[in-house]
Design an enzyme around this catalytic site. Structure first.
Site, PDB file in Angstrom:
ATOM      1  N   GLY A 258      13.873   1.627  -8.240  1.00  0.00           N
ATOM      2  CA  GLY A 258      12.652   0.861  -8.093  1.00  0.00           C
ATOM      3  C   GLY A 258      12.943  -0.550  -7.626  1.00  0.00           C
ATOM      4  CD  GLU A 284       9.040   3.542  -3.909  1.00  0.00           C
ATOM      5  OE1 GLU A 284       8.226   4.428  -3.577  1.00  0.00           O
ATOM      6  OE2 GLU A 284       8.815   2.717  -4.791  1.00  0.00           O
TER       7      GLU A 284
END
Length: 497
Positions: A258, A284
């Site tokens: 994250g 991501e």
């Protein structure tokens, strides 16, 4: 064809009250800047004249001060999805000035194509280059740009010359077909490429080009502190133990991480480990710490949705683009966050919680069950489908007045069925294969702050003889005591029903 040149103000003038707008980018990376600032100024002028002006804003994830910040301050956002992290927008969401739909990041594009959320009319796309036949080189993020450009009636291009055209070699743009025609996504390893370098659009859709020259405006994250550093060390110590026990392949597995200071601390600790071999990342958000790991050889490549690095680090990347363009792959988020791929690759997924309850359920979005922080983001995409799902958080907040380990999470984003490991600066709770009472004891013993352990055990003792130690009358006692007295330690579990 030749494209019409617009000022940011002329582009903003094309957009009407109530219009659905789709933006490129993911975090502050790759997000339009000039047109959204002009939209905020237009909203303020319209409001001053007594006329309504709000748009419905669809993005990749969070954006920047030039977008969510400026538009929220101008009270110009009616509806917003799928994720945000702006303090100004958070205020309008929690005051109900903005209606916010929080959704998994991998779902946003397909939900629009399926028709379950309204399609955009105008797409505003930041580009490093565009050809006359409609080939766009995106800048520092994949986001939801392919879907927004496919569905939009018109496209406004912010051609940002700050970003080199050679960025195209980092991009791998692929959009899945929709059911009943969908096929397996043929990505078999983190470093595989399955798409094209450019986003192809219908050039007739281009309403005009706004020329800009500015960086993403991302500052460096704060340095770690003793708490975040200890969390990072605990995560890595656990992973080293898994390797030694043979529960992870000797070659290790790709990492998903994250965003934020805890994530940076974990990655830094991974870089220092002498047990964990060099690894790949499939994630991501690509942060500064990832780039440093690549420079040292600890991370051999990274695939993600956005290059969310500080402006100083981005300059370093651009100065050494030949090195990085072969080691960094940027993908649309419905590929970077796709459950099929996450499960196939066997990712180690590390994300952050606001609170964790005694059964292993995680709240990653709300304070006290009612006040939105940011949103679920991609954590759910990875948590449900990873080889190993780890959630991290400090054991306490606000000087000890709040415990992050609570009897019942005030909002549920990730159920006990999707959470394997919880890590605080106190230690590591392994919840795999444990019943509710075993999970409760594991979390209390290993993750809760010492000041809260007796209190949490008192809660468990309220309901002997049941499979799950859950007391309806007292489940939110710690939360309500914080709201009424300012300290969860004032909770009373001397009796219950």
């Amino acid at each position: 064809m030749s494209y019409h040149t617009l000022t940011a103000e002329e582009a903003a003038a094309l957009i009407r009250h109530g219009e659905n707008i789709g933006l490129s980018g993911f975090t502050a990376a790759g997000v339009p800047k000039a047109v959204t600032r002009a939209l905020a100024a237009k909203a303020e002028a319209e409001h001053a004249a007594g006329r309504p002006f709000k748009i419905n804003l669809f993005t990749g994830a969070s954006t920047s001060a030039s977008t969510d910040g400026a538009l929220a301050k101008a009270h110009a956002i009616a509806h917003r999805t799928p994720y945000q992290s702006s303090a100004d927008l958070r205020k309008t969401i929690n005051s109900e000035d903005t209606q916010y739909y929080d959704q998994h990041l991998s779902h946003a594009a397909q939900n629009m194509r399926y028709g379950s959320i309204p399609k955009v009319r105008t797409a505003i796309i930041e580009a490093a280059d565009i050809t006359e036949d409609g080939e766009i080189t995106l800048t520092t993020a994949g986001g939801n740009s392919p879907t927004y450009c496919k569905l939009a009636e018109r496209i406004i291009i912010e051609w940002n010359s700050y970003h080199p055209k050679e960025l195209k070699e980092m991009h791998d743009i692929y959009m899945p077909l929709d059911p009943p025609h969908r096929q397996p996504i043929p990505l078999l390893a983190p470093d595989h490429r399955i798409g094209g370098h450019t986003l192809r659009i219908d050039p007739a859709k281009v309403a005009g080009i706004v020329h800009t020259h500015e960086p993403d405006g991302i500052g460096a994250f704060k340095p770690g502190d003793p708490v975040t550093d200890k969390i990072g060390e605990n995560v890595v110590s656990f992973l080293e133990g898994e390797l030694e026990a043979g529960r992870l392949p000797a070659s290790f597995l790709p990492i998903q991480s994250g965003v934020g200071n805890i994530a940076n601390a974990v990655l830094a600790a991974l870089g220092r480990s002498r047990t964990i071999p060099p690894f790949k990342m499939y994630t991501e958000v690509i942060q500064d710490s990832v780039i440093s790991l690549m420079e040292s050889g600890r991370c051999t490549m990274v695939g993600g949705c956005s290059l969310t690095v500080s402006d100083d680090m981005l300059r370093k990347i651009y100065a050494n683009l030949d090195f990085f363009k072969t080691r960094v792959i940027l993908r649309p988020q419905e590929v970077s966050n796709n459950p099929e791929i996450i499960r196939r690759l066997g990712l180690i997924c590390i994300n952050t919680a606001i609170e964790v309850d005694l059964f292993g359920q995680v709240n990653s979005t709300h304070f006290y069950g009612r006040q939105m922080m940011n949103g679920i983001g991609g954590s759910g995409d990875f948590a449900r489908n990873g080889w190993l799902t780890i959630f991290t958080c400090p054991s306490i907040a606000k000087g000890g007045a709040i415990s992050s380990i609570v009897p019942m999470a005030s909002h549920h984003d990730h159920t006990e069925h999707d959470v394997d490991i919880v890590v605080t600066e106190q230690g590591v709770a392994d919840l795999r294969g444990k019943c509710p009472r075993e999970r409760a004891e594991e979390l209390i013993t290993r993750c809760a702050h010492p000041e809260y352990r007796r209190l949490l055990r008192d809660y468990v003792a309220l309901t002997p003889g049941f499979h799950t130690p859950h007391c309806l009358a007292k489940a939110f006692e710690m939360h309500t005591k914080f709201l009424t007295t300012g300290d969860m330690r004032n909770a009373d579990f001397s009796s219950g029903v």
